[in-house]
Design a protein around this motif. Structure first.
Motif, mmCIF file in Angstrom:
data_model
loop_
_atom_site.group_PDB
_atom_site.id
_atom_site.type_symbol
_atom_site.label_atom_id
_atom_site.label_comp_id
_atom_site.label_asym_id
_atom_site.label_seq_id
_atom_site.Cartn_x
_atom_site.Cartn_y
_atom_site.Cartn_z
ATOM 1 N N ASP A 236 0.815 -1.229 0.000
ATOM 2 C CA ASP A 236 0.000 0.000 0.000
ATOM 3 C C ASP A 236 0.845 1.273 0.000
ATOM 4 O O ASP A 236 0.450 2.291 0.593
ATOM 5 N N ARG A 237 1.986 1.249 -0.668
ATOM 6 C CA ARG A 237 2.800 2.458 -0.766
ATOM 7 C C ARG A 237 2.112 3.454 -1.694
ATOM 8 O O ARG A 237 1.838 3.153 -2.855
ATOM 9 N N ASP A 238 1.832 4.640 -1.201
ATOM 10 C CA ASP A 238 1.220 5.686 -2.021
ATOM 11 C C ASP A 238 1.694 7.048 -1.514
ATOM 12 O O ASP A 238 2.612 7.125 -0.678
ATOM 13 N N ASP A 239 1.064 8.128 -1.991
ATOM 14 C CA ASP A 239 1.505 9.471 -1.623
ATOM 15 C C ASP A 239 1.382 9.724 -0.118
ATOM 16 O O ASP A 239 2.269 10.301 0.505
ATOM 17 N N ARG A 240 0.295 9.257 0.479
ATOM 18 C CA ARG A 240 0.069 9.505 1.909
ATOM 19 C C ARG A 240 1.059 8.724 2.781
ATOM 20 O O ARG A 240 1.675 9.268 3.693
ATOM 21 N N SER A 241 1.201 7.438 2.500
ATOM 22 C CA SER A 241 2.109 6.634 3.327
ATOM 23 C C SER A 241 3.556 7.091 3.144
ATOM 24 O O SER A 241 4.338 7.092 4.100
#
Length: 463
Positions: A236-241
């Motif tokens: 779940d790597r994305d902008d938020r994490s």
């Protein structure tokens, strides 16, 4: 008068003897001072300062015995204690740093080297980790059926085609970490690109390693090396994490003297993050984080940094630019495997980066072989040719005049890209590859050679 002369002569003789005695005492004091390490401060253990390696062995033998007596599952306690031991060991042995500086080449902070701390053994971890890597099946079942299955069985049978001089080591062992730092420093590299997963996360064959970062930073500092982070493709790597993880890294490790900051052309000192498999996430998501107008923008905040994306295919260069990344690297040590890893494409990639205000960081490697874990992948093997393959890669990198060169890798043993010391080994039916006819440190020496060559050529580019 006679008595007066006798007394005068006696006084003169006494003064001369006293003066000679004082000179003798002073000479002894000066001799002792020269033996004392120059950097030792008041209160430093004088005797132990002369023999830091002996002291280190004693401390670590005690720590190993204690770790074996603890419950195998008490990982947090073990790592915490190892960090305390490492800190004390580093402090105790700092008195030998000056001699070390004289013996080793100066670090080149434009040479970045990928480093992995995912290895484990029963002594430090209660079991083998990564050395017992499984044999990965081919995605085509028909092909997969033609190759063996199962796992490697350390310490004689490990998931690598070469065998480390340090054996099937644990990345938690402070003696191993220090040996690695000394090897990297001897190769005249300057920045360790540390493979990193967020706390509690790991690759599918490993266990969390974020707790090891403080130990790595401490030993890196002892050898005047810097540490940056290679952010792996966690779940779940994305902008938020990514925003939260970058904040975590800078808040927790940013004040350490070994934490790497790169000086930009505008004079700013910014942290740097390599982002592995960045192309898995679409440019629009990255733009939220990496562009000034993004909804999750990190730009112009205390957590702003240089973000370097992985380029595999040619089209990725446009995605990287749209995403707001600051540069690109090629990682793979297999010339011809991908567009990015093919040496003949580096000139056009550098030109693209120059015209779009991006950094181009080519990745060089000594060779590639991963048939110990992907037995069906012979076609991607790149023979080391006794060091010629490595030198050809360096030569290709220097031709494009990059600001930074990255090295794949120090110790990715599974893919045979390591420059760490390896030794000949034969066990049963297994014969490991080795660096013969050269010594185990040949790739460290070649790296040091090209680091000096790069430094000299860089001086010419800037003139």
């Amino acid at each position: 008068i006679l008595n007066y002369d006798i007394m005068a002569r006696f006084r003169r003789r006494t003064c001369i003897i006293l003066l000679l005695f004082i000179l003798f005492i002073c000479s002894i004091m000066m001799a002792l001072k020269t033996l004392r390490p120059d950097r030792a401060g008041f209160g430093d253990p004088f005797g132990l300062g002369l023999l830091p390696e002996l002291q280190q062995r004693t401390v670590l033998l005690d720590s190993k015995q204690n770790s074996l007596n603890r419950a195998p599952g008490d990982t947090v306690t073990r790592v915490s204690n190892l960090h305390s031991i490492a800190v004390n060991t580093v402090k105790a042995s700092m008195s030998s740093v000056k001699k070390l500086e004289e013996d080793l080449s100066s670090p080149n902070y434009n040479f970045h080297i990928f480093y992995y701390t995912w290895y484990g053994n029963p002594q430090f971890d209660g079991k083998y980790i990564h050395w017992n890597h499984p044999l990965l099946p081919h995605w085509d079942p028909k092909i997969a059926n033609n190759y063996p299955k199962g796992r490697h069985n350390p310490p004689e049978d490990i998931g690598a085609n070469f065998y480390p001089e340090l054996g099937s080591y644990s990345s938690k062992d402070p003696t191993v970490i220090e040996a690695h730092m000394k090897q990297m420093r001897s190769a005249s590299t300057g920045v360790i690109v540390l493979s990193w997963y967020p706390p509690g996360m790991a690759d599918e064959n490993g266990e969390p390693t974020d707790d090891l970062v403080p130990i790595v930073l401490d030993y890196a500092h002892k050898y005047n090396l810097k540490v940056t982070f290679h952010i792996e493709p966690y779940k779940d790597r994305d902008d938020r994490s990514m925003y939260h993880n970058v904040k975590y890294i800078i808040d927790k490790y940013g004040s350490h003297p070994a934490f790497y900051r790169h000086k930009t052309s505008t004079g700013r000192l910014l942290p740097m993050f390599y982002v592995y498999d960045s192309y898995v996430t679409i440019p629009e998501i990255w733009a939220n984080l990496l562009t000034v107008s993004g909804s999750q923008s990190i730009r112009n905040t205390p957590y702003d940094a240089l973000f370097i994306a992985l380029l595999v295919e040619e089209r990725h260069k446009h995605d990287i630019h749209r995403s707001g990344f600051d540069g690109m690297y090629t990682y793979f040590a297999t010339n011809g495997f991908s567009y990015g890893s093919s040496h003949h494409n580096w000139a056009s990639l550098k030109a693209f980066c120059d015209s779009n205000n991006l950094m181009f960081i080519p990745s060089v490697g000594p060779g590639y072989i991963d048939t110990s874990i992907r037995p069906w992948n012979n076609h991607n093997t790149r023979n080391r040719v006794n060091g010629k393959y490595y030198e050809t890669a360096f030569s290709a990198a220097l031709l494009v005049r990059p600001e930074i060169i990255s090295i794949t890798s120090f110790n990715e043993w599974h893919e045979g890209t390591q420059i760490e010391k390896a030794v000949p080994k034969r066990t049963g039916q297994m014969i490991y590859l080795d660096y013969k006819p050269h010594k185990p440190n040949v790739y460290l020496e070649l790296t040091q050679k090209w680091s000096e060559k790069y430094r000299k050529e860089q001086e010419q580019w800037l003139m």
